[in-house]
Design a protein around this motif. Structure first.
Motif, PDB file in Angstrom:
ATOM      1  N   PRO A  78      20.345 -95.363  -3.615  1.00 34.80           N
ATOM      2  CA  PRO A  78      19.501 -96.557  -3.576  1.00 34.80           C
ATOM      3  C   PRO A  78      19.826 -97.547  -2.465  1.00 34.80           C
ATOM      4  O   PRO A  78      18.984 -98.354  -2.101  1.00 34.80           O
ATOM      5  N   PHE A  79      21.038 -97.490  -1.907  1.00 33.04           N
ATOM      6  CA  PHE A  79      21.393 -98.477  -0.882  1.00 33.04           C
ATOM      7  C   PHE A  79      21.949 -97.846   0.381  1.00 33.04           C
ATOM      8  O   PHE A  79      21.493 -98.121   1.462  1.00 33.04           O
ATOM      9  N   GLY A  80      22.943 -97.019   0.296  1.00 28.55           N
ATOM     10  CA  GLY A  80      23.480 -96.344   1.472  1.00 28.55           C
ATOM     11  C   GLY A  80      24.494 -97.151   2.248  1.00 28.55           C
ATOM     12  O   GLY A  80      24.394 -97.279   3.471  1.00 28.55           O
ATOM     13  N   LEU A  81      25.494 -97.708   1.566  1.00 26.51           N
ATOM     14  CA  LEU A  81      26.509 -98.530   2.225  1.00 26.51           C
ATOM     15  C   LEU A  81      27.224 -97.779   3.343  1.00 26.51           C
ATOM     16  O   LEU A  81      27.432 -98.329   4.424  1.00 26.51           O
ATOM     17  N   VAL A  82      27.591 -96.526   3.122  1.00 27.87           N
ATOM     18  CA  VAL A  82      28.313 -95.777   4.158  1.00 27.87           C
ATOM     19  C   VAL A  82      27.429 -95.576   5.380  1.00 27.87           C
ATOM     20  O   VAL A  82      27.903 -95.624   6.511  1.00 27.87           O
ATOM     21  N   MET A  83      26.128 -95.381   5.165  1.00 28.29           N
ATOM     22  CA  MET A  83      25.209 -95.273   6.309  1.00 28.29           C
ATOM     23  C   MET A  83      25.265 -96.549   7.140  1.00 28.29           C
ATOM     24  O   MET A  83      25.352 -96.500   8.373  1.00 28.29           O
ATOM     25  N   PRO A  97      25.914 -92.644  14.878  1.00 25.29           N
ATOM     26  CA  PRO A  97      24.679 -92.155  14.255  1.00 25.29           C
ATOM     27  C   PRO A  97      24.966 -91.435  12.944  1.00 25.29           C
ATOM     28  O   PRO A  97      26.066 -90.916  12.733  1.00 25.29           O
ATOM     29  N   VAL A  98      23.964 -91.377  12.094  1.00 26.32           N
ATOM     30  CA  VAL A  98      24.094 -90.773  10.765  1.00 26.32           C
ATOM     31  C   VAL A  98      23.146 -89.586  10.646  1.00 26.32           C
ATOM     32  O   VAL A  98      21.996 -89.667  11.037  1.00 26.32           O
ATOM     33  N   ILE A  99      23.665 -88.513  10.080  1.00 28.41           N
ATOM     34  CA  ILE A  99      22.844 -87.361   9.736  1.00 28.41           C
ATOM     35  C   ILE A  99      22.703 -87.389   8.219  1.00 28.41           C
ATOM     36  O   ILE A  99      23.705 -87.401   7.503  1.00 28.41           O
ATOM     37  N   ALA A 100      21.471 -87.420   7.732  1.00 35.31           N
ATOM     38  CA  ALA A 100      21.243 -87.533   6.290  1.00 35.31           C
ATOM     39  C   ALA A 100      19.915 -86.927   5.908  1.00 35.31           C
ATOM     40  O   ALA A 100      19.062 -86.678   6.768  1.00 35.31           O
ATOM     41  N   TYR A 101      19.744 -86.711   4.615  1.00 37.02           N
ATOM     42  CA  TYR A 101      18.443 -86.292   4.108  1.00 37.02           C
ATOM     43  C   TYR A 101      17.489 -87.467   4.188  1.00 37.02           C
ATOM     44  O   TYR A 101      17.888 -88.621   4.064  1.00 37.02           O
ATOM     45  N   ARG A 102      16.233 -87.180   4.313  1.00 37.24           N
ATOM     46  CA  ARG A 102      15.204 -88.206   4.333  1.00 37.24           C
ATOM     47  C   ARG A 102      14.817 -88.497   2.875  1.00 37.24           C
ATOM     48  O   ARG A 102      13.767 -88.099   2.395  1.00 37.24           O
ATOM     49  N   ASN A 103      15.726 -89.165   2.160  1.00 39.98           N
ATOM     50  CA  ASN A 103      15.457 -89.534   0.777  1.00 39.98           C
ATOM     51  C   ASN A 103      16.234 -90.799   0.436  1.00 39.98           C
ATOM     52  O   ASN A 103      17.073 -91.245   1.208  1.00 39.98           O
ATOM     53  N   ALA A 159      17.533 -94.375   0.231  1.00 44.65           N
ATOM     54  CA  ALA A 159      17.530 -95.485   1.179  1.00 44.65           C
ATOM     55  C   ALA A 159      17.556 -95.042   2.642  1.00 44.65           C
ATOM     56  O   ALA A 159      17.284 -95.852   3.529  1.00 44.65           O
ATOM     57  N   ALA A 160      17.854 -93.781   2.902  1.00 46.05           N
ATOM     58  CA  ALA A 160      18.040 -93.331   4.286  1.00 46.05           C
ATOM     59  C   ALA A 160      16.889 -93.697   5.215  1.00 46.05           C
ATOM     60  O   ALA A 160      17.138 -94.237   6.302  1.00 46.05           O
ATOM     61  N   PRO A 161      15.626 -93.456   4.869  1.00 49.17           N
ATOM     62  CA  PRO A 161      14.551 -93.806   5.799  1.00 49.17           C
ATOM     63  C   PRO A 161      14.438 -95.304   6.073  1.00 49.17           C
ATOM     64  O   PRO A 161      13.921 -95.706   7.108  1.00 49.17           O
ATOM     65  N   GLU A 162      14.942 -96.123   5.154  1.00 50.21           N
ATOM     66  CA  GLU A 162      14.899 -97.573   5.349  1.00 50.21           C
ATOM     67  C   GLU A 162      16.076 -98.066   6.172  1.00 50.21           C
ATOM     68  O   GLU A 162      15.988 -99.093   6.836  1.00 50.21           O
TER      69      GLU A 162
END
Length: 138
Positions: free
Chosen positions: A78-83, A92-98, A100-103
């Motif tokens: 829901p938030f993505g603090l580590v991102m 840069p961050v590699i993550a799934y598009r789900n 909070a990541a897209p935001e």
């Protein structure tokens, strides 16, 4: 270090790309310990090192010195603090598009894997192997 964080996927992707991986994570619950013992520990080696739970200064050092932060989180974070922490260090961050990541992540500044999968792969191994090393925190 819960199974939802996808650490085993980050190790496999980094290994496929030929990139060393440094892992830092808390491991306090029985579920976290079991996941580590059964799925993560057997994958560790010279190219995938687990540092345990690290102090804030060490976390910043790892993130700032990383080529990418690999976060194959398999739930709708829901938030993505580590991102945010990684991006704040310029990594840069590699993550799934789900979740909070897209935001949180600018798709032009990083790489998304388009969908969740048991075989997590960035768009290409080049996204992991451009320079430096990869860090998979928490």
């Amino acid at each position: 270090m819960s199974p939802d964080k996808g650490v085993h996927l980050a190790i496999a992707a980094a290994r496929q790309a030929g990139v060393p991986l440094v892992l830092a994570a808390k491991m306090r619950s029985a579920e976290e310990r079991s996941y580590f013992d059964e799925q993560v520990a057997p994958m560790l080696g010279a190219d995938a090192v687990f540092e345990g739970e690290v102090e804030h200064e060490r976390k910043v050092e790892l993130l700032a010195g990383a080529r990418r932060a690999a976060l194959p989180i398999e739930w709708n974070e829901p938030f993505g603090l580590v991102m945010i922490e990684a991006l704040a260090t310029g990594t840069p961050v590699i993550a799934y598009r789900n979740g909070a990541a897209p935001e949180v992540i600018d798709d032009g500044a990083t790489v998304f894997s388009s969908t969740r999968s048991t075989k997590w792969r960035p768009r290409s191994t080049r996204s992991l192997s451009s320079t430096g090393r990869c860090v998979a925190p928490r």
